[in-house]
Scaffold this motif. Structure first.
Motif, PDB file in Angstrom:
ATOM      1  N   ILE A  91      -1.127  -0.156   5.486  1.00  8.36           N
ATOM      2  CA  ILE A  91      -2.051  -1.151   6.028  1.00  8.36           C
ATOM      3  C   ILE A  91      -3.369  -0.475   6.394  1.00  8.36           C
ATOM      4  N   LYS A  92      -4.464  -1.033   5.916  1.00 12.10           N
ATOM      5  CA  LYS A  92      -5.779  -0.515   6.302  1.00 12.10           C
ATOM      6  C   LYS A  92      -6.028  -0.857   7.760  1.00 12.10           C
ATOM      7  N   MET A  93      -6.494   0.123   8.531  1.00  7.01           N
ATOM      8  CA  MET A  93      -6.690  -0.051   9.959  1.00  7.01           C
ATOM      9  C   MET A  93      -8.179  -0.094  10.306  1.00  7.01           C
ATOM     10  N   LEU A  94      -8.542  -1.070  11.113  1.00 10.91           N
ATOM     11  CA  LEU A  94      -9.859  -1.097  11.743  1.00 10.91           C
ATOM     12  C   LEU A  94      -9.645  -0.961  13.241  1.00 10.91           C
ATOM     13  N   TYR A  95     -10.577  -0.288  13.896  1.00 12.88           N
ATOM     14  CA  TYR A  95     -10.458  -0.070  15.332  1.00 12.88           C
ATOM     15  C   TYR A  95     -11.713  -0.587  16.023  1.00 12.88           C
ATOM     16  N   GLY A  96     -11.504  -1.553  16.887  1.00 10.41           N
ATOM     17  CA  GLY A  96     -12.620  -2.163  17.590  1.00 10.41           C
ATOM     18  C   GLY A  96     -12.319  -2.321  19.064  1.00 10.41           C
ATOM     19  N   ALA A  97     -12.969  -3.310  19.672  1.00 15.42           N
ATOM     20  CA  ALA A  97     -12.758  -3.612  21.083  1.00 15.42           C
ATOM     21  C   ALA A  97     -13.084  -5.074  21.312  1.00 15.42           C
ATOM     22  N   GLU A  98     -12.386  -5.678  22.269  1.00 16.62           N
ATOM     23  CA  GLU A  98     -12.832  -6.964  22.787  1.00 16.62           C
ATOM     24  C   GLU A  98     -13.538  -6.656  24.102  1.00 16.62           C
TER      25      GLU A  98
END
Length: 261
Positions: A91-98
């Motif tokens: 699975i391609k992972m993106l890392y962000g924030a709310e």
């Protein structure tokens, strides 16, 4: 006819639509929360990747709550996400924030120095992190947050505790190259943001009218609802939003949009 009267005509269905293609499979969900959000989940990032694979997604985004949320992610957590694995279990992972909008000036609880190291940023309002204001104050706060160059999504702007002007907000989203999400948790019968359907349908019809994309979000706290857009998809189908305007259908389209910010 005024601008709002024209758009309201669209909302009530007085125009032609391109039919959506609901049978197509979603590829991504980027509003999800792990144990780092401090409430409602004990799932790790790897657990979330497993859930995404089980639901046949290609990509998942991890968007834990900013530090102004009780028990939310610490600064060090967000700072180190840029070193996390870019793929887990296929699975391609993106890392962000709310990130939390903390005042009506549109300031966030994470500094730009942190935000620039993330793949994307969702900006949201949560009580009691910010006191609900008037329609003008809430709309203005969202619009000011959009002007931050690292903000790419506005989260659950349908919350009835934070009433907004959807017409002004949508126009500002287009101007600032920001996505407005249609939050499945808000629309769920178990949702706690009030009756959000009216606002969501206006936003979806504006998407069709202006040919500008939207994002469906599970807002899953833990693995249980990863990739679940049941109620958001129902609203999109009601508004007859075509597949190409729902970025969850294409990882490539979402990444292209984020790069454009």
């Amino acid at each position: 006819m005024t601008y709002q009267e024209n758009i309201y005509g669209i909302y009530t269905g007085n125009h032609a639509h391109t039919d959506p293609e609901p049978k197509e499979r979603y590829e991504l969900d980027i509003h999800t929360h792990t144990i780092a959000s401090g409430h409602g989940s004990c799932a790790t990032i790897t657990d979330m990747a497993k859930a995404a694979r089980a639901r046949n997604l290609k990509m998942i985004g991890i968007s834990d709550h900013g530090p102004a949320t009780l028990g939310g992610g610490r600064i060090s957590y967000f700072r180190n996400l840029k070193y996390a694995q870019r793929e887990r279990l296929g699975i391609k992972m993106l890392y962000g924030a709310e990130a939390n909008i903390i005042n009506h000036r549109g300031n966030l609880d994470l500094s730009d120095d942190i935000l620039k190291g993330l793949d994307y940023v969702i900006a949201s309002m949560h009580h009691p992190t910010i006191k609900p204001g008037s329609v003008e104050e809430n709309t203005g706060a969202y619009i000011r947050a959009m002007k931050n160059p690292y903000v790419s999504v506005i989260g659950h702007c349908d919350d009835t505790k934070f009433p907004i002007d959807p017409f002004k907000l949508f126009a500002a989203a287009m101007e600032n190259h920001v996505l407005l999400e249609i939050n499945n948790s808000s629309l769920s019968p178990e949702g706690y943001r009030g009756d959000t359907k009216y606002t969501d349908l206006i936003l979806l019809n504006l998407s069709v009218h202006f040919n500008y994309p939207v994002l469906l979000s599970s807002d899953s706290h833990g693995t249980a609802h990863v990739g679940d857009f049941t109620y958001a998809a129902e609203a999109a189908n009601l508004a007859k939003v075509p597949r190409n305007l729902i970025l969850n259908y294409s990882s490539k389209a979402l990444l292209s949009f984020l790069a454009g910010k």
